[in-house]
Design a protein around this motif. Structure first.
Motif, short mmCIF file in Angstrom:
data_model
loop_
_atom_site.label_atom_id
_atom_site.label_comp_id
_atom_site.label_asym_id
_atom_site.label_seq_id
_atom_site.Cartn_x
_atom_site.Cartn_y
_atom_site.Cartn_z
N ARG A 189 0.84 -1.21 0.00
CA ARG A 189 0.00 0.00 0.00
C ARG A 189 0.88 1.26 0.00
NH1 ARG A 189 -5.46 -1.83 1.36
NH2 ARG A 189 -6.03 0.35 1.39
N PRO A 190 1.12 1.84 -1.17
CA PRO A 190 2.03 2.99 -1.28
C PRO A 190 1.60 4.21 -0.47
CG PRO A 190 0.89 2.58 -3.36
CD PRO A 190 0.58 1.43 -2.46
N GLU A 191 0.30 4.27 -0.09
CA GLU A 191 -0.15 5.43 0.69
C GLU A 191 0.35 5.40 2.13
OE1 GLU A 191 -3.77 2.55 0.82
OE2 GLU A 191 -1.98 2.91 -0.41
N ILE A 192 0.85 4.25 2.60
CA ILE A 192 1.41 4.18 3.97
C ILE A 192 2.77 4.87 3.95
CG2 ILE A 192 2.19 2.69 5.85
CD1 ILE A 192 0.20 0.56 4.88
N ASN A 193 2.89 5.94 4.75
CA ASN A 193 4.15 6.71 4.70
C ASN A 193 4.86 6.81 6.05
OD1 ASN A 193 2.22 8.46 5.72
ND2 ASN A 193 2.14 9.74 3.89
N SER A 222 10.07 5.48 5.60
CA SER A 222 10.84 5.66 6.83
C SER A 222 10.04 5.14 8.01
CB SER A 222 11.15 7.15 7.04
OG SER A 222 11.96 7.63 5.98
N GLY A 223 10.73 4.78 9.08
CA GLY A 223 10.01 4.29 10.25
C GLY A 223 10.92 3.99 11.42
N LEU A 224 10.31 3.49 12.48
CA LEU A 224 11.00 3.19 13.73
C LEU A 224 10.90 1.69 14.03
CD1 LEU A 224 12.22 4.07 16.57
CD2 LEU A 224 9.85 4.30 17.32
N ILE A 225 12.04 1.10 14.41
CA ILE A 225 12.06 -0.29 14.89
C ILE A 225 12.54 -0.27 16.34
CG2 ILE A 225 13.05 -2.59 14.58
CD1 ILE A 225 13.47 -1.87 11.60
N VAL A 226 11.77 -0.88 17.23
CA VAL A 226 12.12 -0.93 18.65
C VAL A 226 12.28 -2.39 19.06
CG1 VAL A 226 11.41 -0.26 21.00
CG2 VAL A 226 10.64 1.09 19.06
N HIS A 227 13.32 -2.67 19.84
CA HIS A 227 13.53 -4.07 20.26
C HIS A 227 14.24 -4.12 21.61
CE1 HIS A 227 13.19 -8.07 18.13
NE2 HIS A 227 13.65 -8.41 19.31
#
Length: 214
Positions: free
Chosen positions: A121-125, A148-153
């Protein structure tokens, strides 16, 4: 917050939704962990994510995958759950036609499904991926990661391997045009027991920082 039953591929999908009063508010879809291990939309981390997004002005929805709670159908090991997520996203967009910002967030199994949805889904930004199970599920489809996004672990996670996620994050960080932030929480297990404040601080900080850029 309202309780909903949304039409999905297998029948009804049970969801909880909070609508922002701002007509152009950002939207977010939040996906829960492995149903076969007891994951639901009321899992603590999912509820925390939901609350953070709502408090930051998002119209937010969380839902139960097929076979969980009042959602029809049976567990499908990912493929059917991806269809469920797509249906709920369709519903969310239908009621937020003026929104320009669309995020997806997921925890564990939900993070894996969320990243697949992101590819389709290209609309997810934007995304927040919590404890993605890179040792248990194949994430090679993120080639390249479109947003772009965040990964938490947590580095003491005994379910989803911290090292596998770190390798995945480093690979994604080499891409151009997207910024992938990887935040390790020292001492935290898969469920962030006793590390709730640090978890909230990282995710909430990331959401606020990115809303400023809009």
């Amino acid at each position: 917050m309202v309780d909903l039953l949304i039409p999905g591929p297998e029948g009804k999908i049970e969801a909880k939704y909070t609508h922002s009063n701002n007509d152009k508010s950002p939207i977010v879809l939040i996906l829960h962990p492995e149903p076969s291990r007891g994951g639901t939309m009321n899992t603590k981390i999912i509820f925390k994510l939901y609350k953070m997004f709502v408090n930051n002005g998002f119209s937010a929805i969380r839902f139960n995958f097929r076979g969980v709670g009042k959602s029809d159908g049976v567990y499908d090991d990912g493929e059917g759950e991806l269809s469920d997520a797509a249906s709920v996203l369709d519903w969310l967009q239908q009621y937020n036609t003026n929104s320009k910002v669309c995020w997806v967030a997921g925890f564990s199994f939900g993070a894996w499904v969320a990243m697949q949805l992101l590819m389709r889904r290209p609309e997810i930004n934007g995304f927040v991926s919590v404890s993605p199970p890179a040792n248990l599920r194949d994430f090679s489809f993120l080639a390249p990661c479109p947003s772009s996004g965040l990964i938490v672990h947590g580095d003491k996670d005994n379910i989803a391997s911290f090292d596998s996620t770190k390798i995945l994050a480093e690979k994604l960080q080499k891409q151009k045009k997207v910024e992938i932030k990887f935040k390790a929480i020292k001492g935290a297990d898969h469920f962030y027991e006793n590390f709730s404040e640090e978890f909230v601080s990282i995710v909430d900080g990331y959401i606020k920082e990115n809303l400023k850029k809009i």
